[in-house]
Design a protein around this motif. Structure first.
Motif, PDB file in Angstrom:
ATOM      1  N   ALA A   1      15.880   5.678  -3.074  1.00 27.15           N
ATOM      2  CA  ALA A   1      14.780   5.554  -2.115  1.00 27.15           C
ATOM      3  C   ALA A   1      15.217   4.547  -1.054  1.00 27.15           C
ATOM      4  O   ALA A   1      15.632   3.436  -1.382  1.00 27.15           O
ATOM      5  CB  ALA A   1      13.512   5.067  -2.812  1.00 27.15           C
ATOM      6  N   VAL A   2      15.158   4.954   0.205  1.00 28.25           N
ATOM      7  CA  VAL A   2      15.622   4.121   1.319  1.00 28.25           C
ATOM      8  C   VAL A   2      14.448   3.872   2.257  1.00 28.25           C
ATOM      9  O   VAL A   2      13.770   4.814   2.670  1.00 28.25           O
ATOM     10  CB  VAL A   2      16.773   4.809   2.079  1.00 28.25           C
ATOM     11  N   ALA A   3      14.231   2.608   2.617  1.00 30.10           N
ATOM     12  CA  ALA A   3      13.083   2.235   3.445  1.00 30.10           C
ATOM     13  C   ALA A   3      13.479   2.029   4.905  1.00 30.10           C
ATOM     14  O   ALA A   3      14.394   1.261   5.203  1.00 30.10           O
ATOM     15  CB  ALA A   3      12.451   0.952   2.918  1.00 30.10           C
ATOM     16  N   ILE A   4      12.761   2.712   5.764  1.00 33.48           N
ATOM     17  CA  ILE A   4      12.820   2.422   7.195  1.00 33.48           C
ATOM     18  C   ILE A   4      11.531   1.644   7.463  1.00 33.48           C
ATOM     19  O   ILE A   4      10.461   2.221   7.657  1.00 33.48           O
ATOM     20  CB  ILE A   4      12.852   3.713   8.048  1.00 33.48           C
ATOM     21  N   ILE A   5      11.640   0.315   7.400  1.00 34.83           N
ATOM     22  CA  ILE A   5      10.495  -0.563   7.622  1.00 34.83           C
ATOM     23  C   ILE A   5      10.384  -0.759   9.131  1.00 34.83           C
ATOM     24  O   ILE A   5      11.317  -1.245   9.771  1.00 34.83           O
ATOM     25  CB  ILE A   5      10.671  -1.917   6.896  1.00 34.83           C
ATOM     26  N   GLU A   6       9.243  -0.368   9.690  1.00 29.31           N
ATOM     27  CA  GLU A   6       9.065  -0.336  11.131  1.00 29.31           C
ATOM     28  C   GLU A   6       8.080  -1.402  11.608  1.00 29.31           C
ATOM     29  O   GLU A   6       7.136  -1.741  10.894  1.00 29.31           O
ATOM     30  CB  GLU A   6       8.525   1.036  11.559  1.00 29.31           C
ATOM     31  N   ARG A   7       8.322  -1.875  12.841  1.00 26.26           N
ATOM     32  CA  ARG A   7       7.357  -2.754  13.505  1.00 26.26           C
ATOM     33  C   ARG A   7       7.554  -2.612  15.013  1.00 26.26           C
ATOM     34  O   ARG A   7       8.580  -2.107  15.478  1.00 26.26           O
ATOM     35  CB  ARG A   7       7.526  -4.212  13.075  1.00 26.26           C
ATOM     36  N   ALA A   8       6.563  -3.068  15.763  1.00 23.44           N
ATOM     37  CA  ALA A   8       6.664  -3.123  17.218  1.00 23.44           C
ATOM     38  C   ALA A   8       6.538  -4.581  17.641  1.00 23.44           C
ATOM     39  O   ALA A   8       5.636  -5.291  17.176  1.00 23.44           O
ATOM     40  CB  ALA A   8       5.575  -2.289  17.867  1.00 23.44           C
ATOM     41  N   VAL A   9       7.460  -5.030  18.483  1.00 18.38           N
ATOM     42  CA  VAL A   9       7.426  -6.391  19.012  1.00 18.38           C
ATOM     43  C   VAL A   9       7.506  -6.286  20.529  1.00 18.38           C
ATOM     44  O   VAL A   9       8.495  -5.770  21.065  1.00 18.38           O
ATOM     45  CB  VAL A   9       8.595  -7.243  18.468  1.00 18.38           C
ATOM     46  N   ASP A  10       6.450  -6.736  21.201  1.00 17.43           N
ATOM     47  CA  ASP A  10       6.375  -6.636  22.664  1.00 17.43           C
ATOM     48  C   ASP A  10       6.689  -5.222  23.144  1.00 17.43           C
ATOM     49  O   ASP A  10       7.435  -5.027  24.108  1.00 17.43           O
ATOM     50  CB  ASP A  10       7.317  -7.657  23.319  1.00 17.43           C
ATOM     51  N   GLY A  11       6.162  -4.228  22.438  1.00 21.20           N
ATOM     52  CA  GLY A  11       6.338  -2.837  22.820  1.00 21.20           C
ATOM     53  C   GLY A  11       7.663  -2.221  22.403  1.00 21.20           C
ATOM     54  O   GLY A  11       7.902  -1.046  22.663  1.00 21.20           O
ATOM     55  N   GLU A  12       8.519  -3.006  21.757  1.00 22.04           N
ATOM     56  CA  GLU A  12       9.814  -2.465  21.317  1.00 22.04           C
ATOM     57  C   GLU A  12       9.731  -2.053  19.849  1.00 22.04           C
ATOM     58  O   GLU A  12       9.318  -2.829  18.992  1.00 22.04           O
ATOM     59  CB  GLU A  12      10.929  -3.506  21.479  1.00 22.04           C
TER      60      GLU A  12
ATOM     61  N   GLU B   1       3.211   0.419   7.477  1.00 24.72           N
ATOM     62  CA  GLU B   1       2.078  -0.184   6.782  1.00 24.72           C
ATOM     63  C   GLU B   1       2.600  -1.026   5.624  1.00 24.72           C
ATOM     64  O   GLU B   1       2.789  -0.533   4.521  1.00 24.72           O
ATOM     65  CB  GLU B   1       1.115   0.899   6.290  1.00 24.72           C
ATOM     66  N   TRP B   2       2.876  -2.279   5.928  1.00 29.48           N
ATOM     67  CA  TRP B   2       3.442  -3.197   4.955  1.00 29.48           C
ATOM     68  C   TRP B   2       2.945  -4.600   5.277  1.00 29.48           C
ATOM     69  O   TRP B   2       2.410  -4.846   6.364  1.00 29.48           O
ATOM     70  CB  TRP B   2       4.971  -3.145   4.977  1.00 29.48           C
ATOM     71  N   SER B   3       3.099  -5.509   4.328  1.00 28.65           N
ATOM     72  CA  SER B   3       2.701  -6.896   4.561  1.00 28.65           C
ATOM     73  C   SER B   3       3.738  -7.820   3.941  1.00 28.65           C
ATOM     74  O   SER B   3       4.529  -7.423   3.092  1.00 28.65           O
ATOM     75  CB  SER B   3       1.304  -7.168   3.982  1.00 28.65           C
TER      76      SER B   3
ATOM     77  N   GLN C   1       5.413  -6.021   0.674  1.00 29.39           N
ATOM     78  CA  GLN C   1       4.526  -5.112  -0.030  1.00 29.39           C
ATOM     79  C   GLN C   1       4.266  -3.901   0.873  1.00 29.39           C
ATOM     80  O   GLN C   1       3.562  -4.017   1.878  1.00 29.39           O
ATOM     81  CB  GLN C   1       3.202  -5.785  -0.413  1.00 29.39           C
ATOM     82  N   VAL C   2       4.850  -2.780   0.515  1.00 32.46           N
ATOM     83  CA  VAL C   2       4.651  -1.537   1.266  1.00 32.46           C
ATOM     84  C   VAL C   2       3.333  -0.935   0.807  1.00 32.46           C
ATOM     85  O   VAL C   2       3.146  -0.666  -0.375  1.00 32.46           O
ATOM     86  CB  VAL C   2       5.832  -0.557   1.031  1.00 32.46           C
ATOM     87  N   ARG C   3       2.418  -0.731   1.759  1.00 33.56           N
ATOM     88  CA  ARG C   3       1.108  -0.149   1.436  1.00 33.56           C
ATOM     89  C   ARG C   3       1.153   1.370   1.455  1.00 33.56           C
ATOM     90  O   ARG C   3       0.463   2.025   0.674  1.00 33.56           O
ATOM     91  CB  ARG C   3       0.048  -0.683   2.387  1.00 33.56           C
TER      92      ARG C   3
END
Length: 157
Positions: free
Chosen positions: A19-30, A104-106, A76-78
């Protein structure tokens, strides 16, 4: 130089499911994704990859992902969704990589196994070396993530 792995359908070794995680976020629109560096003592130590680990008997891909990311990085992946599955025959293993995306993670990532981690845009990856499977011609992971990042930067296009 390390060779780029390819899937060999005649490979008779037991398939290791990951299982491979692509943990995503946006920072200043990036659009950014989380990379982790493989720790010492593991195959390809020092190489950058997307975090994750082996799927244990009786676990679903998502259950394994949630467990592995907590164990490795304290996140913690929700929720997550299976995005793509790719198979490769490395010299040391025959693997099935189940790439899952999650925004969706914290928690704040910290290397519980002593590994480094880094956030970055998949459009301009500055980390090296990357795990060889990510460079395989049949892998669509990096191109797919770059397309997601471009779409996030220009939602009208």
């Amino acid at each position: 130089m390390i060779s780029v792995p390819r899937f060999d359908p005649s490979d008779s070794r037991r398939l290791t499911r990951v299982a491979v995680a692509i943990i995503e976020r946006a920072v200043d629109g990036e659009y950014q994704v989380l990379f982790a560096q493989r720790p010492l003592g593991k195959a390809y130590a020092g190489y950058w990859e997307f975090p994750g680990g082996k799927i244990e008997s009786g676990e679903s891909v998502i259950e394994a992902l949630i467990r592995e990311i907590d164990e490795e990085l304290g996140i913690q992946v929700r929720s997550a969704m299976l995005w793509r599955t790719e198979r490769f025959s490395y010299e040391h293993a025959h693997v099935e990589l189940n790439f899952c995306r999650s925004n969706e993670w914290s928690g704040e990532p910290h290397g519980r196994e002593g590994q480094a981690f880094s956030w970055g845009s998949p459009i301009a990856i500055s980390l090296a070396p990357l795990l060889p499977a990510l460079h395989a011609p049949e892998s669509g992971v990096l191109a797919g993530l770059a397309a997601i990042a471009r779409n996030a930067a220009d939602p009208s296009g």
